[in-house]
Design a protein around this motif. Structure first.
Motif, PDB file in Angstrom:
ATOM      1  N   GLU A   1     -30.458 -24.441 -45.229  1.00  0.00           N
ATOM      2  CA  GLU A   1     -29.680 -23.844 -46.324  1.00  0.00           C
ATOM      3  C   GLU A   1     -28.357 -24.583 -46.483  1.00  0.00           C
ATOM      4  OE1 GLU A   1     -28.637 -21.412 -49.489  1.00  0.00           O
ATOM      5  OE2 GLU A   1     -30.572 -21.570 -48.475  1.00  0.00           O
ATOM      6  N   PHE A   2     -27.737 -24.960 -45.369  1.00  0.00           N
ATOM      7  CA  PHE A   2     -26.491 -25.726 -45.448  1.00  0.00           C
ATOM      8  C   PHE A   2     -26.732 -27.061 -46.150  1.00  0.00           C
ATOM      9  CE2 PHE A   2     -23.202 -28.500 -43.383  1.00  0.00           C
ATOM     10  CZ  PHE A   2     -22.105 -27.919 -44.010  1.00  0.00           C
ATOM     11  N   LYS A   3     -27.822 -27.733 -45.806  1.00  0.00           N
ATOM     12  CA  LYS A   3     -28.157 -29.004 -46.452  1.00  0.00           C
ATOM     13  C   LYS A   3     -28.379 -28.802 -47.959  1.00  0.00           C
ATOM     14  CE  LYS A   3     -31.320 -31.496 -44.310  1.00  0.00           C
ATOM     15  NZ  LYS A   3     -30.804 -32.845 -44.070  1.00  0.00           N
ATOM     16  N   THR A   4     -29.029 -27.706 -48.318  1.00  0.00           N
ATOM     17  CA  THR A   4     -29.263 -27.421 -49.741  1.00  0.00           C
ATOM     18  C   THR A   4     -27.953 -27.191 -50.470  1.00  0.00           C
ATOM     19  OG1 THR A   4     -31.429 -26.440 -49.242  1.00  0.00           O
ATOM     20  CG2 THR A   4     -30.438 -25.890 -51.369  1.00  0.00           C
ATOM     21  N   GLN A   5     -27.035 -26.430 -49.843  1.00  0.00           N
ATOM     22  CA  GLN A   5     -25.738 -26.176 -50.471  1.00  0.00           C
ATOM     23  C   GLN A   5     -24.942 -27.473 -50.604  1.00  0.00           C
ATOM     24  OE1 GLN A   5     -24.718 -23.292 -51.821  1.00  0.00           O
ATOM     25  NE2 GLN A   5     -26.603 -22.258 -51.202  1.00  0.00           N
ATOM     26  N   VAL A   6     -24.985 -28.325 -49.583  1.00  0.00           N
ATOM     27  CA  VAL A   6     -24.291 -29.621 -49.665  1.00  0.00           C
ATOM     28  C   VAL A   6     -24.850 -30.437 -50.821  1.00  0.00           C
ATOM     29  CG1 VAL A   6     -23.864 -31.823 -48.494  1.00  0.00           C
ATOM     30  CG2 VAL A   6     -23.670 -29.675 -47.224  1.00  0.00           C
ATOM     31  N   GLY A   7     -26.158 -30.370 -51.007  1.00  0.00           N
ATOM     32  CA  GLY A   7     -26.775 -31.067 -52.127  1.00  0.00           C
ATOM     33  C   GLY A   7     -26.241 -30.585 -53.465  1.00  0.00           C
ATOM     34  N   PHE A   8     -26.052 -29.255 -53.593  1.00  0.00           N
ATOM     35  CA  PHE A   8     -25.474 -28.693 -54.820  1.00  0.00           C
ATOM     36  C   PHE A   8     -24.037 -29.193 -55.019  1.00  0.00           C
ATOM     37  CE2 PHE A   8     -28.370 -24.761 -54.260  1.00  0.00           C
ATOM     38  CZ  PHE A   8     -29.406 -25.422 -54.909  1.00  0.00           C
TER      39      PHE A   8
ATOM     40  N   GLN B   1     -16.306 -33.160 -36.911  1.00  0.00           N
ATOM     41  CA  GLN B   1     -15.295 -33.297 -37.964  1.00  0.00           C
ATOM     42  C   GLN B   1     -15.774 -34.366 -38.937  1.00  0.00           C
ATOM     43  OE1 GLN B   1     -11.572 -33.996 -35.860  1.00  0.00           O
ATOM     44  NE2 GLN B   1     -11.089 -31.810 -35.956  1.00  0.00           N
ATOM     45  N   ILE B   2     -16.065 -33.945 -40.148  1.00  0.00           N
ATOM     46  CA  ILE B   2     -16.701 -34.827 -41.131  1.00  0.00           C
ATOM     47  C   ILE B   2     -15.736 -35.095 -42.278  1.00  0.00           C
ATOM     48  CG2 ILE B   2     -18.684 -35.059 -42.691  1.00  0.00           C
ATOM     49  CD1 ILE B   2     -20.114 -32.995 -40.857  1.00  0.00           C
ATOM     50  N   ASP B   3     -15.484 -36.362 -42.551  1.00  0.00           N
ATOM     51  CA  ASP B   3     -14.569 -36.724 -43.645  1.00  0.00           C
ATOM     52  C   ASP B   3     -15.171 -36.421 -45.010  1.00  0.00           C
ATOM     53  OD1 ASP B   3     -12.680 -37.673 -41.851  1.00  0.00           O
ATOM     54  OD2 ASP B   3     -13.566 -39.686 -41.824  1.00  0.00           O
ATOM     55  N   ASN B   4     -16.461 -36.612 -45.143  1.00  0.00           N
ATOM     56  CA  ASN B   4     -17.105 -36.376 -46.433  1.00  0.00           C
ATOM     57  C   ASN B   4     -18.569 -35.989 -46.203  1.00  0.00           C
ATOM     58  OD1 ASN B   4     -17.906 -36.268 -49.083  1.00  0.00           O
ATOM     59  ND2 ASN B   4     -17.466 -38.404 -49.556  1.00  0.00           N
ATOM     60  N   LEU B   5     -18.882 -34.733 -46.493  1.00  0.00           N
ATOM     61  CA  LEU B   5     -20.246 -34.250 -46.295  1.00  0.00           C
ATOM     62  C   LEU B   5     -21.261 -35.031 -47.123  1.00  0.00           C
ATOM     63  CD1 LEU B   5     -19.753 -30.362 -46.236  1.00  0.00           C
ATOM     64  CD2 LEU B   5     -20.676 -31.763 -44.392  1.00  0.00           C
ATOM     65  N   LYS B   6     -20.798 -35.603 -48.231  1.00  0.00           N
ATOM     66  CA  LYS B   6     -21.705 -36.343 -49.107  1.00  0.00           C
ATOM     67  C   LYS B   6     -22.344 -37.536 -48.405  1.00  0.00           C
ATOM     68  CE  LYS B   6     -19.188 -35.273 -53.400  1.00  0.00           C
ATOM     69  NZ  LYS B   6     -18.505 -35.888 -54.560  1.00  0.00           N
ATOM     70  N   ASN B   7     -21.635 -38.095 -47.424  1.00  0.00           N
ATOM     71  CA  ASN B   7     -22.130 -39.275 -46.723  1.00  0.00           C
ATOM     72  C   ASN B   7     -22.715 -38.935 -45.359  1.00  0.00           C
ATOM     73  OD1 ASN B   7     -21.138 -40.845 -48.874  1.00  0.00           O
ATOM     74  ND2 ASN B   7     -19.116 -40.999 -47.914  1.00  0.00           N
ATOM     75  N   SER B   8     -22.846 -37.672 -45.051  1.00  0.00           N
ATOM     76  CA  SER B   8     -23.331 -37.246 -43.744  1.00  0.00           C
ATOM     77  C   SER B   8     -24.833 -36.977 -43.781  1.00  0.00           C
ATOM     78  CB  SER B   8     -22.599 -35.969 -43.310  1.00  0.00           C
ATOM     79  OG  SER B   8     -23.011 -34.873 -44.116  1.00  0.00           O
ATOM     80  N   THR B   9     -25.387 -36.723 -42.602  1.00  0.00           N
ATOM     81  CA  THR B   9     -26.817 -36.398 -42.516  1.00  0.00           C
ATOM     82  C   THR B   9     -27.123 -35.052 -43.169  1.00  0.00           C
ATOM     83  OG1 THR B   9     -26.431 -35.420 -40.326  1.00  0.00           O
ATOM     84  CG2 THR B   9     -27.138 -37.724 -40.393  1.00  0.00           C
ATOM     85  N   PHE B  10     -26.074 -34.246 -43.381  1.00  0.00           N
ATOM     86  CA  PHE B  10     -26.276 -32.942 -44.017  1.00  0.00           C
ATOM     87  C   PHE B  10     -26.533 -33.051 -45.521  1.00  0.00           C
ATOM     88  CE2 PHE B  10     -23.514 -31.835 -40.342  1.00  0.00           C
ATOM     89  CZ  PHE B  10     -24.399 -30.986 -39.687  1.00  0.00           C
TER      90      PHE B  10
END
Length: 446
Positions: free
Chosen positions: A384-391, A412-421
């Motif tokens: 669900e977290f991955k789906t929300q990050v996609g949105f 600590q993630i600088d940008n979720l867009k570039n993460s595995t999530f």
């Protein structure tokens, strides 16, 4: 092709029973799309026009059918991440589309059967209400300050009244009785009238507190559960439909051009809608003698019961736990701390998506679950977290920093867009999980 179909149906009218039911369903679509916000303004206007054509010129029903079909199919883009009435209308709408297309020849020849339709609706309504109540059999719903009865009623009553132990218990037990017991009264001649009156009163109240959209769908199911239309006149349908149209337009004006609170707008919307609701069902109920036969068993009646059971039971086997009649239930379905009185999800889980979760420590304020609920300080299943990050990735251009805990590691993630999530599979969208409080009862979520 569409023009040809409409031209072919220009002089073909629906039988009265199906005409009333179809009109009520189009009203439910209008309230679903337009009672709280106009996500698709052009569609809301089209639904209004189609309803006015439908009630004043029944022969134009195919135009309304075409517009209603668009509304149903548009739900498919959001399915199943919608309010409960939206998911139900999506399923019901698909059934109606298939039914009317397959039965068009019978409609044209005026040979469309109405056998067993009333009982089919009664079992459909009973199943929906029963499982909506069943999910509420948990410790969170029967708490005082956190129960969903508090949130629903806070627009009408003061905090002092709602947190009174006795009054809170009355609301809680009353809700369970209305949802799990009263609908069974529709199955028997001697209890049918009182069951109908209680359900009508229940939805009058719900319309006043912001749920005229759900009540309009309930109106469709209640009408199908009665279907004694001898005493109903066209003017009754016109007043009901026009009241719904005025309620939707008024709500739009008040939301966009006044500073009134949500609860005041909801009350005004419900007041206007209830004028038509009360007028229609008063004339319907007073004209029914309720002298039809008692329960008539048929294998077809198992279809809605089985379908609603499958849709609702997802929460207990580890699939979606929101949008499937768990609304306002305070339900927690984690294996480690299920709060349902009768079901221990540690023993019923077949899928374990909720056991693989992310704890969200820091997140920008604009990144919310379903665009509504804050996520800081909550757990969220990994998929669900991955789906929300996609949105969020599609919606926001700026970087999305975050601090989360996953598999006991603080990240600590600088940008979720570039993460595995940020990577998702297509099927993640169809497993819809609500946020999970780290401690305590589940919050009240629609």
């Amino acid at each position: 092709m569409t023009y040809t179909l409409l031209k072919m149906g220009a002089n073909v009218t629906l039988p009265k029973v199906y005409y009333y039911l179809f009109t009520f369903f189009v009203v439910a679509l209008l309230m679903g799309y337009g009672s709280n916000s106009w996500i698709y303004p052009a569609l809301v206007v089209a639904l209004i026009i189609s309803l006015l054509l439908l009630i004043f010129k029944q022969k134009f029903w195919l135009i309304s059918f075409f517009i209603a079909s668009i509304a149903v199919l548009l739900y498919g883009f959001s399915f199943p991440r919608m309010a409960n009435h939206g998911n139900l209308e999506f399923f019901i709408g698909l059934f109606i589309i298939c039914f009317l297309l397959l039965k068009y020849k019978d409609i044209k020849n005026n040979t469309l059967s109405v056998k067993n339709i009333t009982w089919f609706f009664r079992f459909s309504l009973l199943s929906i209400y029963f499982f909506a109540g069943f999910h509420k059999l948990n410790s969170g719903f029967f708490s005082i300050n956190e129960s969903c009865t508090f949130l629903i009623n806070q627009g009408f009553f003061s905090t002092e009244i709602l947190t009174n132990t006795t009054i809170a218990l009355v609301f809680q037990v009353g809700t369970i009785l209305i949802e799990m017991l009263i609908p069974f009264g529709l199955l028997f001649r001697k209890t049918r009238k009182i069951a109908v009156l209680i359900l009508l009163a229940f939805h009058i109240y719900l319309s006043f507190v912001g749920f005229s959209n759900f009540s309009s769908l309930a109106g469709f199911l209640l009408l199908g559960s009665l279907l004694s239309l001898k005493k109903i006149k066209q003017k009754h349908l016109i007043i009901y439909t026009v009241s719904a149209v005025i309620a939707v337009i008024t709500g739009f004006v008040l939301r966009n051009y006044t500073t009134l609170s949500f609860y005041k707008i909801a009350f005004i919307n419900g007041l206007i809608y209830n004028i038509g609701w009360v007028y229609f069902f008063y004339n319907l109920v007073k004209g029914i003698k309720f002298n039809t036969k008692n329960l008539q068993l048929s294998w077809q009646l198992a279809i809605p019961v089985f379908f609603v059971f499958l849709w609702s039971s997802q929460a207990y086997i580890g699939l979606s736990n929101t949008g499937n009649l768990t609304m306002f239930s305070n339900l927690i379905t984690e294996s480690s701390r299920s709060n349902h009185f009768l079901i221990n999800t540690k023993k019923t889980k077949l899928f374990f998506f909720e056991d693989d979760y992310v704890t969200i420590l820091e997140l920008p304020d604009y990144c919310k679950w379903n665009g509504i609920e804050k996520l800081e300080g909550y757990d969220l299943p990994y998929i669900e977290f991955k789906t929300q990050v996609g949105f969020w990735k599609q919606k926001y251009n700026n970087p999305i920093p975050a601090t989360v805990v996953y598999k006991k590691d603080t990240l600590q993630i600088d940008n979720l867009k570039n993460s595995t999530f940020s990577t998702t599979n297509w099927w993640h969208k169809y497993l819809h999980f609500r946020k999970i409080p780290i401690k305590g009862n589940n919050e009240c979520l629609w």
